[in-house]
Write a protein that holds these residues in place. Structure first.
Motif, PDB file in Angstrom:
ATOM      1  N   PRO A   1       8.279   6.239  -4.174  1.00 18.60           N
ATOM      2  CA  PRO A   1       7.124   5.432  -3.771  1.00 18.60           C
ATOM      3  C   PRO A   1       7.106   4.012  -4.315  1.00 18.60           C
ATOM      4  CG  PRO A   1       6.481   7.115  -5.349  1.00 18.60           C
ATOM      5  CD  PRO A   1       7.891   7.410  -4.968  1.00 18.60           C
ATOM      6  N   THR A   2       7.831   3.750  -5.392  1.00 17.56           N
ATOM      7  CA  THR A   2       7.833   2.399  -5.967  1.00 17.56           C
ATOM      8  C   THR A   2       9.135   1.649  -5.687  1.00 17.56           C
ATOM      9  OG1 THR A   2       8.699   3.205  -8.089  1.00 17.56           O
ATOM     10  CG2 THR A   2       6.297   3.136  -7.819  1.00 17.56           C
TER      11      THR A   2
ATOM     12  N   ARG B   1       0.813  -1.207   0.000  1.00 16.71           N
ATOM     13  CA  ARG B   1       0.000   0.000   0.000  1.00 16.71           C
ATOM     14  C   ARG B   1       0.854   1.268   0.000  1.00 16.71           C
ATOM     15  NH1 ARG B   1      -1.875  -4.245   2.307  1.00 16.71           N
ATOM     16  NH2 ARG B   1      -4.100  -4.730   2.422  1.00 16.71           N
TER      17      ARG B   1
ATOM     18  N   GLU C   1     -10.864   7.490   2.797  1.00 14.48           N
ATOM     19  CA  GLU C   1     -11.267   6.095   2.961  1.00 14.48           C
ATOM     20  C   GLU C   1     -11.936   5.947   4.316  1.00 14.48           C
ATOM     21  OE1 GLU C   1      -8.163   3.287   2.266  1.00 14.48           O
ATOM     22  OE2 GLU C   1      -7.374   4.366   0.535  1.00 14.48           O
TER      23      GLU C   1
ATOM     24  N   ASP D   1       2.555   8.734  -2.301  1.00 15.59           N
ATOM     25  CA  ASP D   1       2.076   9.734  -3.257  1.00 15.59           C
ATOM     26  C   ASP D   1       1.189  10.752  -2.549  1.00 15.59           C
ATOM     27  OD1 ASP D   1       3.399   8.806  -5.491  1.00 15.59           O
ATOM     28  OD2 ASP D   1       1.740   7.548  -6.184  1.00 15.59           O
ATOM     29  N   ARG D   2       0.326  10.264  -1.637  1.00 13.15           N
ATOM     30  CA  ARG D   2      -0.540  11.163  -0.882  1.00 13.15           C
ATOM     31  C   ARG D   2       0.301  12.105  -0.014  1.00 13.15           C
ATOM     32  NH1 ARG D   2      -6.210   9.651   0.613  1.00 13.15           N
ATOM     33  NH2 ARG D   2      -6.862   7.909  -0.708  1.00 13.15           N
TER      34      ARG D   2
ATOM     35  N   PRO E   1      -6.856  12.615  -3.108  1.00 17.57           N
ATOM     36  CA  PRO E   1      -7.826  11.530  -3.277  1.00 17.57           C
ATOM     37  C   PRO E   1      -8.915  11.575  -2.207  1.00 17.57           C
ATOM     38  CG  PRO E   1      -5.584  10.700  -3.472  1.00 17.57           C
ATOM     39  CD  PRO E   1      -5.470  12.117  -2.982  1.00 17.57           C
TER      40      PRO E   1
ATOM     41  N   GLU F   1       2.852   2.796  -2.261  1.00 21.14           N
ATOM     42  CA  GLU F   1       2.881   3.750  -3.370  1.00 21.14           C
ATOM     43  C   GLU F   1       1.799   4.809  -3.203  1.00 21.14           C
ATOM     44  OE1 GLU F   1       2.835   3.972  -8.270  1.00 21.14           O
ATOM     45  OE2 GLU F   1       2.665   2.029  -7.256  1.00 21.14           O
ATOM     46  N   GLU F   2       0.575   4.375  -2.898  1.00 19.29           N
ATOM     47  CA  GLU F   2      -0.505   5.337  -2.717  1.00 19.29           C
ATOM     48  C   GLU F   2      -0.235   6.240  -1.511  1.00 19.29           C
ATOM     49  OE1 GLU F   2      -5.332   5.631  -1.919  1.00 19.29           O
ATOM     50  OE2 GLU F   2      -4.362   3.673  -2.014  1.00 19.29           O
ATOM     51  N   ALA F   3       0.226   5.628  -0.402  1.00 17.33           N
ATOM     52  CA  ALA F   3       0.461   6.406   0.806  1.00 17.33           C
ATOM     53  C   ALA F   3       1.539   7.469   0.590  1.00 17.33           C
ATOM     54  CB  ALA F   3       0.851   5.487   1.960  1.00 17.33           C
TER      55      ALA F   3
ATOM     56  N   SER G   1      -6.408  13.526   2.527  1.00 13.51           N
ATOM     57  CA  SER G   1      -7.577  13.181   1.727  1.00 13.51           C
ATOM     58  C   SER G   1      -8.470  14.393   1.507  1.00 13.51           C
ATOM     59  CB  SER G   1      -8.406  12.093   2.439  1.00 13.51           C
ATOM     60  OG  SER G   1      -7.634  11.012   2.861  1.00 13.51           O
TER      61      SER G   1
END
Length: 323
Positions: A106-107, A75, A159, A81-82, A156, A77-79, A225
């Motif tokens: 991130p990757t 998880r 969640e 990037d955020r 984004p 990459e998303e975290a 978010s």
């Protein structure tokens, strides 16, 4: 690490990550990493404070976040990037003290694990009961300032982190209140006006000066978010209720409004968000309580925290009868 670096016994920076970090140091000034310290209290990532010294005696401190646990690597990459996006937005915010973004991978294209490099902020997290009333006032003012940030691009969507089917009812809890709470979050999501959210705003992610007269920084923006202010406030309320007692949940909500923050007009909508966030904690009580004990709150066993969560949820549902 190279031969110029030293570390405490619990901290290291892996070779590829160290090489990546050095790309962002000032070679002309002779900057090098001279010390690595583990930062404790986090749940999802490995945190390291890097002391960087320059030729002639100058020094500065950076923070390296790396996702190493397989569950969180998936998880990351998303975290990251955020977080990188949030720190870029906050670079121009004068009322929110956030770390400065230096670089992100991130990757894990360059590092052993997905990582982010940022500036280090002064101050420390304060989780004790002493002076809590003043800190709650400062927290509320800071969260209202965060919600006032207007990014050019929306982050984004938030969640929710729980569903009615994943709630874990604590052993010995008030089954009637919990059943009503679970039924409540089965209802449609209330309408809301979106705002910029931290999404994990609580005492563990806020730094204070000593003595605590002001906030020196807000960290951990990996959940940044777009969503209802009620959700950010609800998360702070639950954390305070579990750390310091159920009554502190409502005290924070009141302080937030006194600081100029805007919540849903409808009391039922406010209750929805408060209950949804509280029920999300039911799934991770052990995970949440562990860093609190490591920070010195040894009395906060899993059983104690579950008891406070039950009392908080029960109190929320009792208030529903007056709506």
């Amino acid at each position: 690490m190279n031969h110029d670096e030293t570390a405490d016994r619990s901290a290291t920076v892996r070779p590829s990550t160290s090489a990546w970090v050095r790309r962002f140091l000032d070679a002309d000034a002779g900057e090098r990493i001279v010390r690595v310290e583990a930062l404790h209290g986090g749940v999802t990532a490995e945190m390291r404070k890097l002391t960087v010294a320059a030729r002639g005696g100058g020094a500065r401190e950076l923070v390296l976040r790396s996702y190493v646990d397989p569950f969180f690597v998936d998880r990351a990459e998303e975290a990251l990037d955020r977080e990188a996006g949030a720190l870029a937005v906050l670079a121009g915010a004068t009322d929110v003290a956030a770390p400065g973004l230096i670089a992100a991978d991130p990757t894990a294209a360059h590092c052993e694990y997905p990582s982010l490099l940022m500036t280090h902020l002064p101050g420390r997290a304060l989780l004790g009961d002493e002076g809590l009333g003043e800190r709650v006032r400062l927290l509320a003012r800071q969260l209202a300032a965060i919600h006032a940030v207007c990014p050019d691009e929306q982050p984004p969507k938030y969640e929710a982190l729980t569903t009615a089917d994943t709630v874990v009812v604590p052993e010995g809890a008030d089954s009637t209140a919990w059943a009503a709470a679970i039924d409540l979050i089965r209802e449609p999501t209330p309408p809301y006006e979106g705002r910029f959210l931290h999404r994990d705003f609580h005492l563990g992610n806020v730094l204070f000066d000593t003595p605590p007269t002001r906030i020196t920084g807000v960290v951990d923006w990996a959940g940044a978010s777009w969503g209802p202010t009620d959700l950010d406030v609800a998360h702070s309320c639950t954390n305070l209720a579990l750390l310091h007692g159920p009554e502190w949940g409502q005290r924070f909500a009141d302080a937030y409004e006194e600081a100029g923050g805007v919540l849903a007009r409808d009391a039922g909508e406010r209750l929805y968000w408060r209950v949804r966030d509280a029920l999300a904690f039911s799934e991770e009580v052990q995970v949440v309580a562990r860093p609190w004990r490591e920070a010195g709150r040894t009395e906060l066993t899993t059983g104690v925290v579950e008891g406070r969560l039950d009392a908080y949820v029960t109190g929320l549902m009792s208030s529903a009868s007056s709506i």
